[in-house]
Design an enzyme around this catalytic site. Structure first.
Site, PDB file in Angstrom:
ATOM      1  N   GLY A  43      46.137  32.452  46.449  1.00 37.23           N
ATOM      2  CA  GLY A  43      45.365  33.085  47.512  1.00 37.23           C
ATOM      3  C   GLY A  43      45.752  34.524  47.789  1.00 37.23           C
ATOM      4  CG  ASN A  68      42.050  38.351  44.758  1.00 40.71           C
ATOM      5  OD1 ASN A  68      41.756  39.539  44.772  1.00 40.71           O
ATOM      6  ND2 ASN A  68      42.592  37.759  43.713  1.00 40.71           N
ATOM      7  CG  LEU A  81      29.710  24.034  38.207  1.00 38.86           C
ATOM      8  CD1 LEU A  81      29.792  25.416  37.561  1.00 38.86           C
ATOM      9  CD2 LEU A  81      29.096  23.032  37.231  1.00 38.86           C
ATOM     10  CB  ILE A  82      29.187  26.277  43.393  1.00 40.91           C
ATOM     11  CG1 ILE A  82      30.432  27.177  43.513  1.00 40.91           C
ATOM     12  CG2 ILE A  82      28.481  26.138  44.727  1.00 40.91           C
ATOM     13  CD1 ILE A  82      31.513  26.663  44.435  1.00 40.91           C
ATOM     14  CG  ASN A 134      33.878  33.618  41.119  1.00 44.53           C
ATOM     15  OD1 ASN A 134      34.901  33.280  41.711  1.00 44.53           O
ATOM     16  ND2 ASN A 134      33.795  33.610  39.794  1.00 44.53           N
ATOM     17  CG  HIS A 183      35.649  35.972  35.591  1.00 41.65           C
ATOM     18  ND1 HIS A 183      35.962  34.627  35.533  1.00 41.65           N
ATOM     19  CD2 HIS A 183      35.862  36.466  34.360  1.00 41.65           C
ATOM     20  CE1 HIS A 183      36.330  34.337  34.300  1.00 41.65           C
ATOM     21  NE2 HIS A 183      36.283  35.430  33.561  1.00 41.65           N
ATOM     22  CG  ASP A 205      32.926  32.615  35.146  1.00 43.70           C
ATOM     23  OD1 ASP A 205      33.195  32.721  36.356  1.00 43.70           O
ATOM     24  OD2 ASP A 205      33.696  32.088  34.317  1.00 43.70           O
ATOM     25  CD  GLU A 215      41.377  39.471  40.430  1.00 43.30           C
ATOM     26  OE1 GLU A 215      40.560  38.820  39.783  1.00 43.30           O
ATOM     27  OE2 GLU A 215      42.449  38.984  40.841  1.00 43.30           O
TER      28      GLU A 215
HETATM   29  C1  GAR Z   1      42.051  35.730  40.499  1.00 37.41           C
HETATM   30  O1  GAR Z   1      42.594  36.507  39.475  1.00 37.41           O
HETATM   31  C2  GAR Z   1      40.600  35.454  40.203  1.00 37.41           C
HETATM   32  O2  GAR Z   1      39.983  36.494  39.518  1.00 37.41           O
HETATM   33  C3  GAR Z   1      40.711  34.221  39.353  1.00 37.41           C
HETATM   34  O3  GAR Z   1      41.688  33.450  39.960  1.00 37.41           O
HETATM   35  C4  GAR Z   1      42.679  34.334  40.493  1.00 37.41           C
HETATM   36  C5  GAR Z   1      43.090  33.863  41.860  1.00 37.41           C
HETATM   37  O4  GAR Z   1      44.221  34.546  42.261  1.00 37.41           O
HETATM   38  N1  GAR Z   1      39.471  33.531  39.255  1.00 37.41           N
HETATM   39  C6  GAR Z   1      39.015  33.011  38.124  1.00 37.41           C
HETATM   40  O5  GAR Z   1      39.645  33.029  37.079  1.00 37.41           O
HETATM   41  C7  GAR Z   1      37.631  32.365  38.229  1.00 37.41           C
HETATM   42  N2  GAR Z   1      37.173  31.971  36.939  1.00 37.41           N
HETATM   43  P1  GAR Z   1      44.747  34.481  43.771  1.00 37.41           P
HETATM   44  O6  GAR Z   1      44.843  33.000  44.145  1.00 37.41           O
HETATM   45  O7  GAR Z   1      46.070  35.124  43.749  1.00 37.41           O
HETATM   46  O8  GAR Z   1      43.746  35.207  44.598  1.00 37.41           O
END
Ligand code: GAR
Length: 192
Positions: free
Chosen positions: A12, A14, A87-88, A102, A104, A145, A174
């Site tokens: 988490g 992000n 998947l949603i 989302n 990615h 995606d 990000e």
């Molecule tokens: C992020 O890098 C995001 O881009 C990725 O999961 C990570 C979560 O990091 N998402 C995917 O790969 C979706 N296919 P976080 O928990 O530190 O935010």
């Protein structure tokens, strides 16, 4: 302004950035953090910020529409997936068409799809000898995606960068861009 719900399965970082960013904003509120894992660190972040949290089971997510009621009850107008790997389901995609985004950790349409998350993505990027990677923020549809791209940012990959180095560069992007892009979307939704 639409209230925001963040869906996250993991650390988490992000989600944390987004929560902090909107603490400064009097009009846009993160009102709910949803996770499919009771032990996910992101739930502690929600607690620390006094944001309501909810843990969902696979059964409730895919076989009921209870989450939709919970979102509507809280006035959620924008869903942000921040490392949420399920998947949603269709009912949610339909209800939040163009109101669910989302992030990615690669430049879609490359390196997306089922199983493409976290280090799997960065290892694939390295194995392909790419010289550039980055992030994609996109609308969510019923396939992994594949929803329309809203925003991309890139970072260079040096020949001796390991997947961990790529991960670090991508994570910086990000953390810099996700919250402002979400803010922009929230403003656009408000303006109709
Ligand atoms: C992020 O890098 C995001 O881009 C990725 O999961 C990570 C979560 O990091 N998402 C995917 O790969 C979706 N296919 P976080 O928990 O530190 O935010």
């Amino acid at each position: 302004m639409p209230n925001i719900a963040i869906f996250a399965s993991g650390t988490g970082t992000n989600a944390g950035k987004i929560i902090d960013y909107f603490k400064e904003n009097a009009n846009i509120h993160v009102v709910l953090v949803v996770s499919n894992k009771a032990t996910a660190p992101v739930l502690e972040l929600a607690d620390e910020s006094g944001i309501e949290k909810m843990v969902i089971s696979r059964q409730s997510f895919y076989e009921t529409e209870g989450l939709l009621d919970a979102l509507r009850d809280r006035g959620v107008g924008l869903i942000v997936l921040a490392g949420f790997l399920w998947l949603i389901p269709d009912y949610l995609v339909r209800a939040y068409d163009k109101r669910m985004v989302n992030i990615h950790p690669a430049l879609l349409p490359k390196y997306g799809g089922k199983g493409m998350y976290g280090m799997n993505v960065h290892r694939a990027v390295k194995a392909a000898g790419e010289t550039v990677s980055g992030i994609t923020i996109h609308y969510v549809n019923e396939r992994y995606d594949e929803g329309g791209v809203i925003f991309q940012a890139t970072c260079p990959i040096a020949p001796d960068d390991e997947p961990e180095d790529i991960a670090r560069k991508v994570q910086q992007l990000e953390h810099r861009h996700f919250a402002p892009v979400v803010e922009q979307l929230a403003q656009e939704l408000e303006e109709g």
